[in-house]
Scaffold this motif. Structure first.
Motif, PDB file in Angstrom:
ATOM      1  N   GLY A   1      50.260  51.460  32.777  1.00  0.00           N
ATOM      2  CA  GLY A   1      51.492  50.250  33.228  1.00  0.00           C
ATOM      3  C   GLY A   1      50.365  48.877  33.234  1.00  0.00           C
ATOM      4  O   GLY A   1      50.489  47.849  33.702  1.00  0.00           O
ATOM      5  N   TYR A   2      49.167  49.760  32.967  1.00  0.00           N
ATOM      6  CA  TYR A   2      47.458  48.791  33.366  1.00  0.00           C
ATOM      7  C   TYR A   2      47.642  47.277  32.985  1.00  0.00           C
ATOM      8  O   TYR A   2      48.028  46.540  33.745  1.00  0.00           O
ATOM      9  N   ASP A   3      48.204  46.971  31.632  1.00  0.00           N
ATOM     10  CA  ASP A   3      48.348  45.415  31.475  1.00  0.00           C
ATOM     11  C   ASP A   3      49.631  44.825  31.588  1.00  0.00           C
ATOM     12  O   ASP A   3      49.377  44.253  32.200  1.00  0.00           O
TER      13      ASP A   3
ATOM     14  N   ALA B   1      32.164  49.276  26.393  1.00  0.00           N
ATOM     15  CA  ALA B   1      32.883  50.830  26.983  1.00  0.00           C
ATOM     16  C   ALA B   1      33.217  50.282  28.441  1.00  0.00           C
ATOM     17  O   ALA B   1      33.346  49.802  29.411  1.00  0.00           O
ATOM     18  N   ASP B   2      33.513  51.978  28.640  1.00  0.00           N
ATOM     19  CA  ASP B   2      33.983  52.668  29.723  1.00  0.00           C
ATOM     20  C   ASP B   2      33.577  53.945  30.006  1.00  0.00           C
ATOM     21  O   ASP B   2      34.116  54.584  29.089  1.00  0.00           O
ATOM     22  N   PHE B   3      34.139  54.231  31.674  1.00  0.00           N
ATOM     23  CA  PHE B   3      33.294  54.961  31.720  1.00  0.00           C
ATOM     24  C   PHE B   3      34.919  56.218  31.966  1.00  0.00           C
ATOM     25  O   PHE B   3      35.335  57.395  32.415  1.00  0.00           O
TER      26      PHE B   3
ATOM     27  N   LEU C   1      31.475  45.410  28.639  1.00  0.00           N
ATOM     28  CA  LEU C   1      31.398  46.592  29.768  1.00  0.00           C
ATOM     29  C   LEU C   1      32.615  46.618  30.498  1.00  0.00           C
ATOM     30  O   LEU C   1      33.224  45.276  30.936  1.00  0.00           O
ATOM     31  N   ALA C   2      32.631  48.190  30.822  1.00  0.00           N
ATOM     32  CA  ALA C   2      33.916  48.221  31.994  1.00  0.00           C
ATOM     33  C   ALA C   2      35.396  47.440  31.055  1.00  0.00           C
ATOM     34  O   ALA C   2      36.000  46.889  31.386  1.00  0.00           O
ATOM     35  N   ALA C   3      35.360  47.738  29.565  1.00  0.00           N
ATOM     36  CA  ALA C   3      36.051  46.978  28.831  1.00  0.00           C
ATOM     37  C   ALA C   3      37.930  47.457  29.066  1.00  0.00           C
ATOM     38  O   ALA C   3      38.433  46.771  28.720  1.00  0.00           O
TER      39      ALA C   3
HETATM   40  C1  LIG Z   1      40.087  46.578  36.890  1.00  0.00           C
HETATM   41  S1  LIG Z   1      39.888  47.577  35.536  1.00  0.00           S
HETATM   42  C2  LIG Z   1      39.551  45.834  34.277  1.00  0.00           C
HETATM   43  C3  LIG Z   1      39.358  46.386  32.511  1.00  0.00           C
HETATM   44  C4  LIG Z   1      39.487  45.267  31.941  1.00  0.00           C
HETATM   45  N1  LIG Z   1      37.688  44.704  31.777  1.00  0.00           N
HETATM   46  C5  LIG Z   1      40.111  43.784  32.049  1.00  0.00           C
HETATM   47  O1  LIG Z   1      39.731  42.680  31.831  1.00  0.00           O
HETATM   48  O2  LIG Z   1      41.784  43.871  31.876  1.00  0.00           O
HETATM   49  C6  LIG Z   1      38.025  47.694  36.104  1.00  0.00           C
HETATM   50  C7  LIG Z   1      37.385  49.087  34.617  1.00  0.00           C
HETATM   51  O3  LIG Z   1      35.660  49.873  35.095  1.00  0.00           O
HETATM   52  C8  LIG Z   1      35.590  50.480  34.696  1.00  0.00           C
HETATM   53  N2  LIG Z   1      34.662  51.494  34.911  1.00  0.00           N
HETATM   54  C9  LIG Z   1      34.508  51.136  36.367  1.00  0.00           C
HETATM   55  N3  LIG Z   1      33.663  51.361  36.475  1.00  0.00           N
HETATM   56  C10 LIG Z   1      32.631  52.124  35.634  1.00  0.00           C
HETATM   57  C11 LIG Z   1      31.299  52.059  35.561  1.00  0.00           C
HETATM   58  N4  LIG Z   1      30.404  52.497  35.797  1.00  0.00           N
HETATM   59  N5  LIG Z   1      30.891  52.429  33.673  1.00  0.00           N
HETATM   60  C12 LIG Z   1      31.928  51.906  32.758  1.00  0.00           C
HETATM   61  N6  LIG Z   1      33.434  51.626  33.467  1.00  0.00           N
HETATM   62  C13 LIG Z   1      34.035  51.447  34.958  1.00  0.00           C
HETATM   63  C14 LIG Z   1      37.049  51.545  34.791  1.00  0.00           C
HETATM   64  O4  LIG Z   1      37.652  52.762  33.793  1.00  0.00           O
HETATM   65  C15 LIG Z   1      37.730  50.834  34.826  1.00  0.00           C
HETATM   66  O5  LIG Z   1      38.274  50.705  33.001  1.00  0.00           O
END
Ligand SMILES: C[S@@+](CC[C@H](N)C(=O)[O-])C[C@H]1O[C@@H](n2cnc3c(N)ncnc32)[C@H](O)[C@@H]1O
Length: 243
Positions: free
Chosen positions: A8-10, A84-86, A61-63
């Motif tokens: 449901g994130y988007d 990239a995302d974990f 990053l944190a895509a």
């Molecule tokens: C709030 S979401 C933002 C997603 C996207 N960038 C956006 O604009 O909607 C935060 C993201 O950061 C990722 N994240 C948090 N810590 C991380 C880490 N150490 N390495 C990679 N991804 C990370 C989470 O898995 C999550 O998908």
């Protein structure tokens, strides 16, 4: 936690921001495009200057669900965007979106990458730009995350951080804080089915440093200049740091 809300994130983002999140990410992508178009990349090092430009390499990053990654690839023909995302469920939701969007043939390529931002599987000086939208808040210690980003950027490359601010002004700040503490966790909890995740969101927004302090942290890891851009009355800031 991100895995639990991936589905449901988007939808939650669009509703909770009234669609503004689309404009914030679009602004970040526009700034990246402008800078990269001013500095065409070359296949190798200084010896290649003057030869045919190769594509740009950008790390998102944190895509998450890849909104920024897709925007970058669509605007940067011939580029490679590492998303990239974990958190695999977030990347999977992004991958479904990527396949649905059918980008034009000249668009860059998005490569999903399961990776931790503190230990990126990339050599030094690997990418021309790094974008980090609403991700830095979650990364502690922040200085270690910033240092890892600094390592993978090419000299002259830029880091673009989109993050929530604390909203300046008494009235505006007061309303924003009521929204953060009361409305956001309730509505977010209903939309994404996880109230704890939206309580966490409010806490991390409150704990995130103001622009000046974050700028000093960026300079301390080696960036040579930092420019904050205030968006939507300070609800969000775009911080641009140059290596
Ligand atoms: C709030 S979401 C933002 C997603 C996207 N960038 C956006 O604009 O909607 C935060 C993201 O950061 C990722 N994240 C948090 N810590 C991380 C880490 N150490 N390495 C990679 N991804 C990370 C989470 O898995 C999550 O998908």
């Amino acid at each position: 936690m991100f895995g639990r809300i991936a589905c449901g994130y988007d939808r939650a983002n669009r509703l909770l921001s009234g669609g503004l999140d689309i404009l914030w990410r679009r602004r970040m992508v526009a700034e990246v495009i402008r800078a990269l178009n001013d500095a065409p990349p070359f296949a190798g090092g200084a010896a290649d200057q003057g030869k045919r430009p190769a594509g740009h390499r950008v790390l998102d990053l944190a895509a998450g669900t890849m909104d920024v990654s897709l925007g970058l690839a669509e605007a940067l023909p011939g580029s490679v965007v590492l998303a990239a995302d974990f958190c695999l469920p977030m990347l999977l939701a992004g991958e479904v979106k990527r396949q649905r969007r059918q980008p034009c043939s000249s668009a860059g390529r998005v490569l999903p990458l399961a990776a931790d931002g503190f230990a990126l599987p990339l050599p030094a000086h690997a990418v021309h730009a790094v974008t980090l939208a609403f991700g830095l808040r979650n990364m502690q210690p922040r200085s270690a995350a910033l240092a890892e980003i600094f390592r993978v950027l090419t000299p002259g490359g830029r880091l673009y951080v989109l993050e929530f601010g604390s909203a300046g002004g008494k009235l505006w700040g007061g309303l924003y804080n009521i929204y953060l503490r009361h409305l956001l966790p309730r509505v977010g909890g209903l939309l994404a089915g996880d109230r704890a995740a939206y309580d966490y969101l409010a806490t991390t927004i409150e704990e995130f440093p103001p622009a000046g302090e974050l700028g000093r942290e960026m300079l301390a890891v080696g960036f040579c200049s930092v420019r904050p851009i205030r968006l939507s009355g300070g609800i969000v800031f775009l911080h641009i740091a140059e290596k």
